[in-house]
Design an enzyme around this catalytic site. Structure first.
Site, short mmCIF file in Angstrom:
data_model
loop_
_atom_site.label_atom_id
_atom_site.label_comp_id
_atom_site.label_asym_id
_atom_site.label_seq_id
_atom_site.Cartn_x
_atom_site.Cartn_y
_atom_site.Cartn_z
N GLY A 1 0.91 -1.30 -0.01
CA GLY A 1 0.08 -0.07 0.08
C GLY A 1 0.78 1.31 -0.05
O GLY A 1 2.08 1.22 0.02
N ALA B 1 8.57 5.97 7.67
CA ALA B 1 7.41 5.59 6.67
C ALA B 1 7.02 4.26 6.84
O ALA B 1 7.69 3.31 7.09
CB ALA B 1 7.81 6.03 5.03
N GLY C 1 6.74 -3.04 5.27
CA GLY C 1 7.12 -2.65 6.71
C GLY C 1 7.27 -1.31 6.73
O GLY C 1 6.52 -0.56 6.47
N CYS D 1 5.62 10.04 -0.30
CA CYS D 1 4.10 9.22 -0.03
C CYS D 1 3.04 10.37 -0.42
O CYS D 1 2.02 10.05 0.16
CB CYS D 1 4.27 9.38 1.54
SG CYS D 1 5.61 8.26 2.49
#
EC number: 2.3.1.181
Length: 260
Positions: A74, A184, A197, A215
């Site tokens: 994701g 992050a 992770g 991001c």
């Protein structure tokens, strides 16, 4: 949860190429699903590389055509490289997996690790990861001698820091006293087992982030432990502290299935 196994894949001159680590993740993931291995956390550094999660937009990628590896996690685009501690916890969780609870546990371990270095960090609602909060907007220094009332980021939703000079660069968010991301998080859940992770900026060259929209966030920046503490904080110093808190949080957790 049961005891967590840690595997150090490589650091410094032994940093692990992203594709090689991704393949090892898949191998461990399959073994964990088959109960051939216990819950495992891979810890490592990568050589410099951009990776893009499934939600990354074309407008967030490097303008100069620098290669990007598209991955199945994701989140959006980020950078990995020297001076950054990367962790891939591969854990079997009860299904349906509560993804948010898993992310919160990772955040908590990193927040506690930063506290051990004397740095207060936090979460920001609606934005995963670990953050250093900036000053209130009214107290921040003006950019380029202009009043904050003229800051283009306040009115332009498509504002692109990459085209507007170093004063807007994500790596300079600390100088602007803005919110800045220290760690992050981007994960994937497959067959009830986690992959991917976190990445924690210890002592990297954060100007790598200036080539992308980190991001996908245009109104905040990035930072590192070294930037915030005013001294060099290498990965080797941070590694045992992060490992300790991951063990504390993840081994003591009692994950529950997501309510449906």
């Amino acid at each position: 949860m049961s005891e967590l196994r840690f595997v150090h894949l490589g650091f410094g001159t032994d940093a692990v190429e992203y594709q090689e680590a991704w393949q090892e993740q898949r191998r461990v993931h399959a073994a964990r699903f088959a109960d051939e291995l216990p819950d495992t956390c891979l810890l490592l550094e990568h050589p410099a590389v951009y990776t893009a999660g499934r939600r990354t937009e074309d407008s967030e990628r490097p303008l100069d055509g620098t290669p990007v590896i598209d991955v199945d996690r994701g989140g959006k685009i980020t950078w990995h490289g020297p001076g950054q501690l990367v962790g891939y916890p591969i854990l079997k969780l009860p299904r349906p997996v509560d993804v948010i609870a898993h992310v919160r546990r990772l955040e908590e371990a990193l927040i506690r690790a930063c506290a051990d270095f004397g740095l207060e960090t936090t979460r920001i609602e609606g934005r995963s990861g670990v953050w250093v909060l900036g000053d209130p907007v009214a107290d921040r220094p003006a950019l380029g001698g202009l009043s904050l009332d003229f800051d283009p980021r306040l009115t332009d939703e498509e504002f692109d820091a990459r085209l507007n000079g170093p004063e807007y660069a994500p790596s300079n968010a600390g100088q602007r006293r803005e919110d800045r991301k220290l760690a992050a998080i981007g994960i994937r859940i497959a067959k009830g087992v986690t992959m991917h992770g976190f990445s924690l900026n210890c002592d990297p060259d954060n100007t790598w982030f200036d080539r992308i929209v980190p991001c996908g966030i245009r109104d905040a920046g990035v930072t590192s432990l070294s930037n915030e503490l005013g001294r060099r904080v290498p990965v080797a110093e941070v590694l045992p502290v992060v490992e300790k808190h991951l063990r504390e949080i993840l081994e003591s957790a009692e994950p529950l299935p997501r309510a449906v």
